[in-house]
Design a protein around this motif. Structure first.
Motif, PDB file in Angstrom:
ATOM      1  N   ALA A 256       0.827  -1.208   0.000  1.00 26.63           N
ATOM      2  CA  ALA A 256       0.000   0.000   0.000  1.00 26.63           C
ATOM      3  C   ALA A 256       0.862   1.260   0.000  1.00 26.63           C
ATOM      4  O   ALA A 256       0.543   2.245  -0.681  1.00 26.63           O
ATOM      5  CB  ALA A 256      -0.926  -0.009   1.212  1.00 26.63           C
ATOM      6  N   VAL A 257       1.967   1.229   0.759  1.00 25.81           N
ATOM      7  CA  VAL A 257       2.883   2.371   0.781  1.00 25.81           C
ATOM      8  C   VAL A 257       3.500   2.589  -0.598  1.00 25.81           C
ATOM      9  O   VAL A 257       3.612   3.726  -1.069  1.00 25.81           O
ATOM     10  CB  VAL A 257       3.982   2.164   1.845  1.00 25.81           C
ATOM     11  N   LEU A 258       3.893   1.499  -1.253  1.00 21.29           N
ATOM     12  CA  LEU A 258       4.473   1.610  -2.594  1.00 21.29           C
ATOM     13  C   LEU A 258       3.463   2.202  -3.580  1.00 21.29           C
ATOM     14  O   LEU A 258       3.807   3.077  -4.389  1.00 21.29           O
ATOM     15  CB  LEU A 258       4.945   0.243  -3.086  1.00 21.29           C
ATOM     16  N   PHE A 259       2.217   1.752  -3.520  1.00 25.41           N
ATOM     17  CA  PHE A 259       1.194   2.284  -4.412  1.00 25.41           C
ATOM     18  C   PHE A 259       0.895   3.752  -4.100  1.00 25.41           C
ATOM     19  O   PHE A 259       0.630   4.543  -5.006  1.00 25.41           O
ATOM     20  CB  PHE A 259      -0.087   1.459  -4.311  1.00 25.41           C
ATOM     21  N   ALA A 260       0.945   4.104  -2.818  1.00 23.68           N
ATOM     22  CA  ALA A 260       0.652   5.489  -2.428  1.00 23.68           C
ATOM     23  C   ALA A 260       1.734   6.459  -2.877  1.00 23.68           C
ATOM     24  O   ALA A 260       1.463   7.646  -3.083  1.00 23.68           O
ATOM     25  CB  ALA A 260       0.468   5.565  -0.914  1.00 23.68           C
ATOM     26  N   THR A 261       2.965   5.945  -3.022  1.00 18.22           N
ATOM     27  CA  THR A 261       4.085   6.826  -3.382  1.00 18.22           C
ATOM     28  C   THR A 261       4.468   6.738  -4.853  1.00 18.22           C
ATOM     29  O   THR A 261       5.377   7.440  -5.291  1.00 18.22           O
ATOM     30  CB  THR A 261       5.317   6.483  -2.533  1.00 18.22           C
ATOM     31  N   GLN A 262       3.785   5.895  -5.634  1.00 14.06           N
ATOM     32  CA  GLN A 262       4.202   5.704  -7.020  1.00 14.06           C
ATOM     33  C   GLN A 262       4.027   6.967  -7.863  1.00 14.06           C
ATOM     34  O   GLN A 262       4.755   7.170  -8.838  1.00 14.06           O
ATOM     35  CB  GLN A 262       3.430   4.555  -7.653  1.00 14.06           C
ATOM     36  N   ASN A 263       3.080   7.823  -7.501  1.00 14.18           N
ATOM     37  CA  ASN A 263       2.851   9.034  -8.295  1.00 14.18           C
ATOM     38  C   ASN A 263       4.058   9.971  -8.290  1.00 14.18           C
ATOM     39  O   ASN A 263       4.167  10.847  -9.151  1.00 14.18           O
ATOM     40  CB  ASN A 263       1.627   9.782  -7.777  1.00 14.18           C
ATOM     41  N   ARG A 264       4.960   9.780  -7.346  1.00 12.38           N
ATOM     42  CA  ARG A 264       6.129  10.651  -7.237  1.00 12.38           C
ATOM     43  C   ARG A 264       7.264  10.238  -8.169  1.00 12.38           C
ATOM     44  O   ARG A 264       8.149  11.057  -8.445  1.00 12.38           O
ATOM     45  CB  ARG A 264       6.638  10.655  -5.791  1.00 12.38           C
ATOM     46  N   TRP A 265       7.230   8.995  -8.630  1.00 16.08           N
ATOM     47  CA  TRP A 265       8.372   8.559  -9.448  1.00 16.08           C
ATOM     48  C   TRP A 265       8.003   7.642 -10.611  1.00 16.08           C
ATOM     49  O   TRP A 265       8.864   7.347 -11.447  1.00 16.08           O
ATOM     50  CB  TRP A 265       9.412   7.854  -8.580  1.00 16.08           C
ATOM     51  N   VAL A 266       6.749   7.193 -10.693  1.00 17.50           N
ATOM     52  CA  VAL A 266       6.328   6.341 -11.801  1.00 17.50           C
ATOM     53  C   VAL A 266       5.611   7.194 -12.840  1.00 17.50           C
ATOM     54  O   VAL A 266       4.681   7.936 -12.520  1.00 17.50           O
ATOM     55  CB  VAL A 266       5.395   5.210 -11.311  1.00 17.50           C
ATOM     56  N   PHE A 267       6.055   7.095 -14.104  1.00 16.84           N
ATOM     57  CA  PHE A 267       5.503   7.907 -15.177  1.00 16.84           C
ATOM     58  C   PHE A 267       4.841   6.996 -16.207  1.00 16.84           C
ATOM     59  O   PHE A 267       5.517   6.190 -16.839  1.00 16.84           O
ATOM     60  CB  PHE A 267       6.602   8.748 -15.837  1.00 16.84           C
ATOM     61  N   TYR A 268       3.525   7.153 -16.358  1.00 14.66           N
ATOM     62  CA  TYR A 268       2.780   6.353 -17.331  1.00 14.66           C
ATOM     63  C   TYR A 268       2.649   7.115 -18.625  1.00 14.66           C
ATOM     64  O   TYR A 268       2.575   8.344 -18.642  1.00 14.66           O
ATOM     65  CB  TYR A 268       1.415   5.987 -16.770  1.00 14.66           C
ATOM     66  N   SER A 269       2.592   6.385 -19.734  1.00 17.63           N
ATOM     67  CA  SER A 269       2.635   6.995 -21.067  1.00 17.63           C
ATOM     68  C   SER A 269       1.422   7.869 -21.359  1.00 17.63           C
ATOM     69  O   SER A 269       1.477   8.758 -22.195  1.00 17.63           O
ATOM     70  CB  SER A 269       2.729   5.910 -22.138  1.00 17.63           C
ATOM     71  N   ASP A 270       0.288   7.627 -20.658  1.00 16.82           N
ATOM     72  CA  ASP A 270      -0.901   8.410 -20.936  1.00 16.82           C
ATOM     73  C   ASP A 270      -0.982   9.672 -20.088  1.00 16.82           C
ATOM     74  O   ASP A 270      -1.946  10.428 -20.190  1.00 16.82           O
ATOM     75  CB  ASP A 270      -2.154   7.560 -20.723  1.00 16.82           C
ATOM     76  N   GLU A 271       0.000   9.898 -19.225  1.00 17.38           N
ATOM     77  CA  GLU A 271      -0.020  11.087 -18.380  1.00 17.38           C
ATOM     78  C   GLU A 271       0.362  12.316 -19.190  1.00 17.38           C
ATOM     79  O   GLU A 271       1.303  12.312 -19.985  1.00 17.38           O
ATOM     80  CB  GLU A 271       0.945  10.938 -17.212  1.00 17.38           C
ATOM     81  N   GLY A 272      -0.353  13.350 -18.954  1.00 15.96           N
ATOM     82  CA  GLY A 272      -0.018  14.635 -19.586  1.00 15.96           C
ATOM     83  C   GLY A 272      -0.525  14.769 -21.005  1.00 15.96           C
ATOM     84  O   GLY A 272      -0.241  15.748 -21.688  1.00 15.96           O
ATOM     85  N   ASN A 273      -1.286  13.750 -21.520  1.00 16.91           N
ATOM     86  CA  ASN A 273      -1.807  13.834 -22.882  1.00 16.91           C
ATOM     87  C   ASN A 273      -3.087  14.662 -22.907  1.00 16.91           C
ATOM     88  O   ASN A 273      -3.812  14.690 -21.950  1.00 16.91           O
ATOM     89  CB  ASN A 273      -2.122  12.427 -23.417  1.00 16.91           C
TER      90      ASN A 273
END
Length: 273
Positions: A256-273
């Motif tokens: 759960a901690v890993l999922f909660a912090t993924q937005n800080r370092w995981v970049f998905y290809s559909d982000e920012g489109n």
């Protein structure tokens, strides 16, 4: 799924609230098993050893798997043979024969100590020292990097080559491109491998059990081994079930901690489109 996974999962929770030895009928005792667990120095010691094992194993395994996958992504002669060869350890890691080989390699007069002796180093007491025993099972787990390597390799092949070509035109080195282009684009794969290997490391049993056992001062006595001993050696099934559920809750909390912090370092290809 229902018979082999869901039923045992729920049944273990029910049994964890009982005093049950596989012979007589379960006797309901409430939270007594859980209270006893957190007063049990041996159980707390296994949790410490398991966390230590996970912290050392997962980063090294992922880094090594990514490094090998990066090399195998190049178009080299006989590359398919090397990909297969590097995956084989993941298939053999829990094998008894491999455990015997591993013990032979790291014994006092084994190949590893003979090799480092060529450089003038003194033999390392791998199985008789706390750090040495932990290092042996960490090396064994890192050696089984094949599954993560294949997933990394698939992710690397999906990185658009046009990005590397554009970076090369701008004067970027291969080292710089790896950290500024490759790593950000494969962060979802890194995250996936991180979660999967973390879960596997917390539940590791075969390697430590077959190679080092408890180790000196219970240094390699992991929680999964503690659960096994209580369930199938001492027939204290209720207590073992409680320990397994505590381990499950810890794994879920870390996930759960890993999922909660993924937005800080995981970049998905559909982000920012």
């Amino acid at each position: 799924m229902l018979v082999l996974t869901l039923y045992p999962f729920v049944n273990a929770l029910v049994i964890s609230f009982t005093d049950y030895n596989l012979v007589r009928e379960p006797n309901f005792i409430g939270f007594e098993n859980y209270v006893t667990l957190f007063k049990d120095a041996d159980f707390l010691s296994t949790l410490t050893a398991t966390v230590k094992y996970t912290i050392f194993t997962v980063p090294f395994q992922l880094a090594f798997a990514l490094f090998i996958a990066y090399i195998l992504n190049f178009k080299l002669k006989g590359i398919n043979f090397y990909r297969t060869a590097y995956y084989i350890p993941s298939l053999l890691g829990g094998n008894v024969a491999v455990a015997v080989l591993w013990r032979f390699l790291f014994q006092q007069e084994g190949f590893i100590n003979r090799f480092i002796g060529l450089f003038g180093a003194a033999p390392i007491p791998w199985f008789s020292s706390v750090n040495g025993a932990m290092a042996v099972i960490v090396f064994l787990k890192v050696w089984q990097f094949g599954s993560s390597m294949l997933i990394f390799l698939a992710a690397l092949k999906d990185v658009p080559q046009e990005l590397y070509e554009a970076a090369s035109v701008d004067g970027s080195t291969r080292f710089y491109s790896f950290f500024r282009i490759t790593i950000p684009l494969i962060t979802p794969t890194i995250f996936f491998n991180l979660v999967m290997q973390m879960v596997n490391a917390f539940q590791e049993f075969n390697g430590p059990y077959l190679v080092t056992g408890r180790g000196p001062l219970n240094a390699t006595y992991l929680t999964s081994m503690y659960i096994y001993d209580n369930a199938f050696k001492y027939f204290n099934m209720g207590y073992a079930s409680a320990a397994s559920w505590v381990l499950f809750i810890i794994i879920m909390a870390v996930t759960a901690v890993l999922f909660a912090t993924q937005n800080r370092w995981v970049f998905y290809s559909d982000e920012g489109n």
